[in-house]
Design an enzyme around this catalytic site. Sequence first.
Site, PDB file in Angstrom:
ATOM      1  N   PHE A   9      25.562 -29.960  13.262  1.00 43.59           N
ATOM      2  CA  PHE A   9      26.054 -28.915  12.364  1.00 43.59           C
ATOM      3  C   PHE A   9      25.589 -29.170  10.931  1.00 43.59           C
ATOM      4  O   PHE A   9      25.610 -30.303  10.448  1.00 43.59           O
ATOM      5  CB  PHE A   9      27.585 -28.876  12.350  1.00 43.59           C
ATOM      6  CG  PHE A   9      28.203 -28.235  13.553  1.00 43.59           C
ATOM      7  CD1 PHE A   9      28.261 -26.848  13.667  1.00 43.59           C
ATOM      8  CD2 PHE A   9      28.745 -29.003  14.572  1.00 43.59           C
ATOM      9  CE1 PHE A   9      28.840 -26.245  14.777  1.00 43.59           C
ATOM     10  CE2 PHE A   9      29.330 -28.419  15.688  1.00 43.59           C
ATOM     11  CZ  PHE A   9      29.378 -27.034  15.792  1.00 43.59           C
ATOM     12  N   ASP A  10      25.209 -28.094  10.271  1.00 47.03           N
ATOM     13  CA  ASP A  10      25.063 -28.100   8.822  1.00 47.03           C
ATOM     14  C   ASP A  10      26.477 -28.192   8.248  1.00 47.03           C
ATOM     15  O   ASP A  10      27.462 -27.977   8.963  1.00 47.03           O
ATOM     16  CB  ASP A  10      24.368 -26.796   8.402  1.00 47.03           C
ATOM     17  CG  ASP A  10      24.289 -26.622   6.915  1.00 47.03           C
ATOM     18  OD1 ASP A  10      23.938 -27.605   6.227  1.00 47.03           O
ATOM     19  OD2 ASP A  10      24.569 -25.520   6.423  1.00 47.03           O
ATOM     20  N   LEU A  11      26.598 -28.492   6.953  1.00 46.70           N
ATOM     21  CA  LEU A  11      27.924 -28.573   6.334  1.00 46.70           C
ATOM     22  C   LEU A  11      28.228 -27.333   5.494  1.00 46.70           C
ATOM     23  O   LEU A  11      29.080 -26.517   5.859  1.00 46.70           O
ATOM     24  CB  LEU A  11      28.018 -29.838   5.471  1.00 46.70           C
ATOM     25  CG  LEU A  11      29.325 -30.021   4.673  1.00 46.70           C
ATOM     26  CD1 LEU A  11      30.542 -30.024   5.601  1.00 46.70           C
ATOM     27  CD2 LEU A  11      29.256 -31.311   3.855  1.00 46.70           C
ATOM     28  N   ASP A  12      27.533 -27.170   4.365  1.00 51.49           N
ATOM     29  CA  ASP A  12      27.807 -26.048   3.463  1.00 51.49           C
ATOM     30  C   ASP A  12      27.454 -24.715   4.119  1.00 51.49           C
ATOM     31  O   ASP A  12      26.327 -24.504   4.549  1.00 51.49           O
ATOM     32  CB  ASP A  12      26.990 -26.191   2.174  1.00 51.49           C
ATOM     33  CG  ASP A  12      27.356 -27.442   1.386  1.00 51.49           C
ATOM     34  OD1 ASP A  12      28.534 -27.818   1.410  1.00 51.49           O
ATOM     35  OD2 ASP A  12      26.460 -28.023   0.749  1.00 51.49           O
ATOM     36  N   VAL A 168      23.083 -26.042  14.428  1.00 48.72           N
ATOM     37  CA  VAL A 168      23.848 -24.863  14.020  1.00 48.72           C
ATOM     38  C   VAL A 168      23.915 -24.821  12.499  1.00 48.72           C
ATOM     39  O   VAL A 168      24.341 -25.794  11.865  1.00 48.72           O
ATOM     40  CB  VAL A 168      25.276 -24.894  14.603  1.00 48.72           C
ATOM     41  CG1 VAL A 168      26.063 -23.660  14.163  1.00 48.72           C
ATOM     42  CG2 VAL A 168      25.238 -25.003  16.123  1.00 48.72           C
TER      43      VAL A 168
END
Length: 221
Positions: A9-12, A168
């Site tokens: 996963f990306d964060l922001d 994602v």
Amino acid sequence: MIRYKTVLFDLDGTITDSGAGIMNAIRYAVKKYGLAEPEEAVLRSFIGPPLKEQFRKVFSLSEEEGRRMVSLYREYYGEKGIFENRVYDGVPEMLDTLQKAGIRILMATSKPEQYAKLIADHFDFAKYFDLIGGACMDGTRTVKEEVIEYVLETCGIPKEERKYTVMVGDRSHDITGAKKCGLHSIGVLYGYGSREELEASGAERIADTPGAAADMILGSV
């Protein structure tokens, strides 16, 4: 239908809505450097991409000037902006569902790893991640494919497992980074990227909500 074993996963814009803190830190840096504050749309463009490159692109700065802007940005972000943030509705439930299904959950963000870990601990979602990987504070390892490769290597995921691995994220660099690393990709629309951006970058699937993303990862849709 692919049954994924690992998800990055990306964060922001994917796990948290971090826009307020990032944009306030950009405003702080721009003002302190003596530049005119850009429009809201330009400020929003800083959410996701590597900061130094974005500063250079938007303000036509040199390499050294870009580094200086990042330093000013961190004066604000490290103390205030980092917590001007919130977890998107539905994300904890998504992560919990995936964890209970036995999916290995990792993070690959262009945000400095030090900040990403602080955010994950503060907002209580670190418990879902086997690894939180991000950029270095010295400005290296900021390009998305570099972060992804670092996360995969650290976790010991072999090349042959990449066909069961999905990235994602909400922006084009998440999708292009996944493609360059041989991963599948899912774009999310509840973050900061548009459907047009995600489709143009080659997202294999696009989810409107965290729940829809979970269903795609689990192969139920």
